[in-house]
Design an enzyme around this catalytic site. Structure first.
Site, PDB file in Angstrom:
ATOM      1  N   SER A 308       0.829  -1.201   0.000  1.00 34.87           N
ATOM      2  CA  SER A 308       0.000   0.000   0.000  1.00 34.87           C
ATOM      3  C   SER A 308       0.865   1.253   0.000  1.00 34.87           C
ATOM      4  O   SER A 308       2.028   1.233   0.404  1.00 34.87           O
ATOM      5  CB  SER A 308      -0.909   0.012   1.231  1.00 34.87           C
ATOM      6  OG  SER A 308      -1.807  -1.077   1.209  1.00 34.87           O
ATOM      7  N   GLU A 394      -6.649  -3.037  -7.873  1.00 33.50           N
ATOM      8  CA  GLU A 394      -7.501  -3.171  -6.687  1.00 33.50           C
ATOM      9  C   GLU A 394      -7.306  -1.949  -5.800  1.00 33.50           C
ATOM     10  O   GLU A 394      -6.847  -2.036  -4.669  1.00 33.50           O
ATOM     11  CB  GLU A 394      -7.153  -4.466  -5.940  1.00 33.50           C
ATOM     12  CG  GLU A 394      -7.322  -5.717  -6.783  1.00 33.50           C
ATOM     13  CD  GLU A 394      -6.892  -6.992  -6.064  1.00 33.50           C
ATOM     14  OE1 GLU A 394      -6.558  -6.910  -4.859  1.00 33.50           O
ATOM     15  OE2 GLU A 394      -6.877  -8.054  -6.708  1.00 33.50           O
ATOM     16  N   GLY A 396      -8.491   0.348  -3.497  1.00 32.90           N
ATOM     17  CA  GLY A 396      -9.561   0.627  -2.544  1.00 32.90           C
ATOM     18  C   GLY A 396      -9.375   1.942  -1.821  1.00 32.90           C
ATOM     19  O   GLY A 396     -10.282   2.775  -1.765  1.00 32.90           O
ATOM     20  N   TYR A 459      16.373  26.046  39.739  1.00 31.05           N
ATOM     21  CA  TYR A 459      16.012  26.086  41.156  1.00 31.05           C
ATOM     22  C   TYR A 459      14.515  25.878  41.361  1.00 31.05           C
ATOM     23  O   TYR A 459      14.088  25.323  42.385  1.00 31.05           O
ATOM     24  CB  TYR A 459      16.467  27.411  41.778  1.00 31.05           C
ATOM     25  CG  TYR A 459      17.956  27.442  42.041  1.00 31.05           C
ATOM     26  CD1 TYR A 459      18.534  26.536  42.940  1.00 31.05           C
ATOM     27  CD2 TYR A 459      18.781  28.352  41.401  1.00 31.05           C
ATOM     28  CE1 TYR A 459      19.909  26.553  43.179  1.00 31.05           C
ATOM     29  CE2 TYR A 459      20.152  28.383  41.632  1.00 31.05           C
ATOM     30  CZ  TYR A 459      20.709  27.470  42.525  1.00 31.05           C
ATOM     31  OH  TYR A 459      22.067  27.481  42.757  1.00 31.05           O
ATOM     32  N   ALA A 460      13.701  26.328  40.405  1.00 34.18           N
ATOM     33  CA  ALA A 460      12.261  26.097  40.526  1.00 34.18           C
ATOM     34  C   ALA A 460      11.953  24.602  40.479  1.00 34.18           C
ATOM     35  O   ALA A 460      11.144  24.093  41.268  1.00 34.18           O
ATOM     36  CB  ALA A 460      11.518  26.828  39.410  1.00 34.18           C
ATOM     37  N   CYS A 547     -11.125   5.596  28.720  1.00 31.85           N
ATOM     38  CA  CYS A 547     -10.333   5.642  29.950  1.00 31.85           C
ATOM     39  C   CYS A 547      -8.858   5.341  29.701  1.00 31.85           C
ATOM     40  O   CYS A 547      -8.071   5.335  30.646  1.00 31.85           O
ATOM     41  CB  CYS A 547     -10.887   4.632  30.956  1.00 31.85           C
ATOM     42  SG  CYS A 547     -12.622   4.884  31.361  1.00 31.85           S
ATOM     43  N   ASP A 548      -8.480   5.052  28.470  1.00 26.62           N
ATOM     44  CA  ASP A 548      -7.112   4.633  28.176  1.00 26.62           C
ATOM     45  C   ASP A 548      -6.233   5.820  27.812  1.00 26.62           C
ATOM     46  O   ASP A 548      -6.664   6.733  27.098  1.00 26.62           O
ATOM     47  CB  ASP A 548      -7.109   3.635  27.006  1.00 26.62           C
ATOM     48  CG  ASP A 548      -7.820   2.349  27.362  1.00 26.62           C
ATOM     49  OD1 ASP A 548      -7.130   1.366  27.640  1.00 26.62           O
ATOM     50  OD2 ASP A 548      -9.057   2.349  27.372  1.00 26.62           O
ATOM     51  N   TYR A 592     -10.951   1.565   5.521  1.00 29.32           N
ATOM     52  CA  TYR A 592     -10.486   0.740   6.645  1.00 29.32           C
ATOM     53  C   TYR A 592     -10.997   1.178   8.022  1.00 29.32           C
ATOM     54  O   TYR A 592     -11.236   0.329   8.880  1.00 29.32           O
ATOM     55  CB  TYR A 592      -8.956   0.657   6.682  1.00 29.32           C
ATOM     56  CG  TYR A 592      -8.367  -0.016   5.481  1.00 29.32           C
ATOM     57  CD1 TYR A 592      -8.561  -1.380   5.252  1.00 29.32           C
ATOM     58  CD2 TYR A 592      -7.657   0.709   4.536  1.00 29.32           C
ATOM     59  CE1 TYR A 592      -8.046  -1.998   4.126  1.00 29.32           C
ATOM     60  CE2 TYR A 592      -7.127   0.102   3.408  1.00 29.32           C
ATOM     61  CZ  TYR A 592      -7.330  -1.258   3.209  1.00 29.32           C
ATOM     62  OH  TYR A 592      -6.831  -1.869   2.094  1.00 29.32           O
TER      63      TYR A 592
END
Length: 755
Positions: A308, A394, A396, A459-460, A547-548, A592
């Site tokens: 592809s 082909e 697609g 230093y921060a 949640c991932d 796809y």
């Protein structure tokens, strides 16, 4: 006193001075302004008066990846040019108007569908097919090629019924066929091609068992032009045996493993180590077996696949030339060769760069691709004195990618905020520090006075780490920990090293709707579909509802790790697009993504509408609209039973609510002298219980019917929608006639009925 030093030195802060690190401070333009204390010069970036839609088009590279189908119109919205370069100005479709019409409530003439939304544009699909056909027709005619081109669409790219039917219908005039890689795909291809051209090819790829081969052979009895392509040498024995039993003369092809391959992301599917196909030795054995069986005339097609997204025509020509040599050798060996199937590989320019060095771009046009194929095969066949074969591809991804747009909205955005602190609060914070942490604070103050900005950062950060350790030990409170975070954020902001990227939370599941991004790092153009006449003032990444941690989009075309975005209006949403909602579109995702998407977190798919160009008042007509799957639908996919789940919850509600109401209401027998009054109160109480239980049951039942995605209104007040049938505006074949004959108002014209 330097501006930064004023912020960190409590000892010299004037009385009543508030240390406000709430994001209201102006961003420093240079270290000079920090040292001198003078305000930074105004930035040109905040002046939106000179921003135009053309600036947005350039910023988001719309003219690159979008041509010739997408552009930014003068209203600052993405517009669709359904007929490509042949689209007339009055035929352009404002994408925002589609979204508004689809998502508006039914009470004001909309369809009442919920985002996320897939907008399918069959006119674009038709134009892609015609453009591919025209490119090969021009190449064959201009180069004196003696055969024709007829492509096939691999249904694995998008198996949606209407997409496949569109391909067959639009491609019928030029014998366009289908490619199947499994038994279900073969069944749908057979069914659809019954309405297509009788010459259209039905190419059977993929691993095959006896049932698959039997089905393919039966399709030839149905007068379909079916070709069984051998992926393994062992499949030939099944083809020979079953064809004799069914008394069907098969048409056979082989998939050749070429030596040619490309080194890009998709190149691993090709070459001698590729997953599919036969090497030259195996091809010779196929020829011998067919000759021994008296079926060498059945061998008619040679198929190959380089991979592809073929990046250049040079690589394409190299592979096609190698395949053409094999084809000529098969002719020499006596095979009845008719067709070269060059497979997929016609690439999409996802980022508009037209670069050969990118996995998401290609350095050629449709015309250049077709010319390279025709020239390479003609040259080899002419040298070998072999008749020019029919050309097949082909393609697609190149056919269906442009016709589908995923629309979603940002529901909120994270805005960095740190607490303000008075001098007294700052003194309390410093006193709570350990001796080492106070030393870091003193060094930070001194570095700010000297204008040593890198030292300030050092230093921060060191102060922050010491405070984190104190918090873990329990010697520092959460208020002090938040204060040091705010202090460090202010230091970074004043020095100009803070991260300005925000997180925009979008009503979407990456896993379900953009699985290629998560799985293989595929990039797609993502653009706001409106407000493009405004300068985007911030940069952001997109975080989905899952949640991932992988459920985010933080890579974009052009190599950027963030996307230019606009500030959300109001409190992050509400209303329609352009009046509170912030809608974005992902483009070129028609191949796809829908086929690969699953039900991660049980979100399911988006709503889908089909939109055709029309000469009506909106330049478009919604010819079909299907709500996305409900909560009940996706639960059934995972073997749950929503009806039983509802009965369980309903029973629990009756027990729980009745018990609560009984305990909190009513009265004992000795508390009233009026028995009739007590009886009336008891009856009212029971009636209230029944009403409350019924309302709760309705709310629970409705939850199973609603889409899993976020909704603007309360889920208990939403109207149930028929997810099984879908909706349509009018018959797709005659919607123009409906528009022309309509005598009603606009809202009535857009009324829909159950399909």
């Amino acid at each position: 006193m330097p501006a930064l030093a004023c912020c960190v030195d409590a000892a010299v802060a004037p009385p009543g001075y508030a240390l406000a690190w709430d994001g209201s401070l102006p961003a420093p333009a240079s270290p000079v302004s920090l040292i001198s204390g003078a305000p930074p010069p105004p930035s040109a970036a905040v002046d939106c008066s000179h921003w135009s839609p053309s600036h947005s088009s350039s910023l988001y590279k719309v003219d690159g990846w979008g041509a010739p189908y997408f552009a930014v119109n003068q209203s600052g919205n993405i517009s669709v040019r359904p007929h490509g370069r042949a689209t007339l100005p009055h035929q352009e479709i404002d994408l925002l108007k589609i979204v508004k019409k689809v998502s508006d409530p039914k009470s004001i003439g909309g369809l009442g569908l919920q985002l996320p939304l897939v907008v399918r544009l069959p006119d674009v699909l038709k134009n892609r097919l015609e453009s591919l056909q025209s490119a090969f027709e021009f190449a064959t005619q201009s180069q004196g090629y003696d055969a024709h081109y007829q492509g096939v669409y691999p249904v694995k790219c998008n198996q949606d019924r209407f997409v496949v039917e569109d391909v067959v219908r639009f491609g019928s005039p030029f014998r366009f066929g289908l490619e199947a890689g499994s038994k279900p795909e073969l069944l749908l291809a057979m069914s659809c091609l019954c309405k297509g051209s009788p010459e259209a090819l039905l190419v059977c790829n993929g691993f095959k068992d006896a049932e698959y081969i039997s089905l393919a052979l039966l399709s030839r009895k149905l007068a379909l032009n079916t070709v069984i392509v051998l992926e393994q040498e062992e499949e030939l024995d099944l083809v020979i045996d079953i064809s004799k039993k069914l008394c069907v003369r098969p048409v056979i092809g082989v998939r050749a493993k070429l030596r040619t391959k490309h080194s890009g992301h998709f190149g691993s599917t090709s070459g001698e180590k590729g997953k599919f196909g036969l090497n030259t030795f195996q091809i010779l054995r196929v020829v011998k077996k067919l000759e021994e069986a008296g079926m060498l005339d059945c061998f008619q097609l040679l198929h190959f696949h380089i991979g592809s997204q073929i990046p250049t025509t040079a690589l394409l020509a190299d592979g096609v030339s190698e395949a053409a040599q094999i084809y000529c050798e098969l002719v020499r060996l006596g095979a009845n060769m008719q067709v070269i199937d060059i497979g997929g590989g016609l690439g999409i320019d996802y980022d508009g760069s037209k670069s050969a060095d990118s996995d998401i771009s290609v350095a050629y046009s449709l015309e250049e691709y077709a010319s390279a194929v025709v020239q390479s095969i003609r040259y080899v066949c002419d040298r070998r004195n072999v008749k020019h074969p029919v050309l097949c591809s082909e393609s697609g991804r190149a056919i269906v990618s442009h016709h589908s747009i995923l629309i979603f909205e940002a529901v909120s955005a994270s805005v960095p905020a740190a607490p303000a602190m008075s001098p007294l609060g700052l003194q309390y914070f410093v006193e709570a520090l350990t001796e080492d942490a106070r030393a870091d604070y003193a060094n930070l103050t001194a570095a700010a006075m000297r204008g040593e900005f890198e030292t300030c950062l050092f230093y921060a950060e060191q102060l922050k780490q010491r405070c984190v350790e104190q918090f873990k030990d329990g010697s520092l409170g959460i208020e002090q920990l938040a204060a040091v975070d705010g202090l460090c954020d202010l230091v970074a902001k004043e020095i100009g090293s803070s991260d300005p990227v925000r997180t925009y939370h979008v009503n979407l599941s990456v896993f379900t709707s953009i699985p290629d991004f998560w799985g293989i790092g595929q990039l797609f153009p993502i653009v706001p579909i409106h407000r493009l006449d405004e300068r985007p003032g911030v940069r952001g990444v997109l975080s989905d509802l899952t949640c991932d941690s992988d459920g985010k989009i933080d890579k974009f075309i052009g190599g950027d790790s963030s996307l230019p975005l606009h500030e959300l209006e109001g409190k992050g949403g509400g209303g329609v697009c352009g009046g509170g909602r912030y809608c974005l579109g992902m483009f070129l995702g028609g191949a796809y993504e829908e086929a690969l998407g699953g039900v991660h977190n049980l979100f399911g798919g988006p709503s889908v509408v089909r939109v055709s160009q029309s000469d009506g008042p909106h330049s478009f007509a919604v010819t079909r609209a299907t709500p996305g799957p409900s909560c009940g639908d996706v639960l059934r996919v995972m073997q749950h039973e929503p009806e039983l789940m509802f009965e369980t919850l309903k029973h629990r509600a009756e027990e729980h609510c009745c018990g609560q109401d009984h305990g909190s209401g009513g009265s004992s027998g000795g508390e009233t002298d009026d028995d009739d009054h007590g009886m009336v109160a008891t009856n009212n109480h029971n009636n209230n219980n029944i009403n409350n239980n019924s309302a709760l049951a309705r709310c629970l039942a409705q939850s199973f019917h609603n889409m899993p995605y976020l909704a603007a209104t309360s889920s208990c007040s939403l109207t149930a929608i028929n997810n099984g049938g879908g909706f349509y505006y009018c018959n797709e074949d005659d919607y123009n006639a409906v528009v022309e004959s309509a005598t009603t108002g606009e809202d009535e014209q857009w009324s829909y009925c159950c399909a």
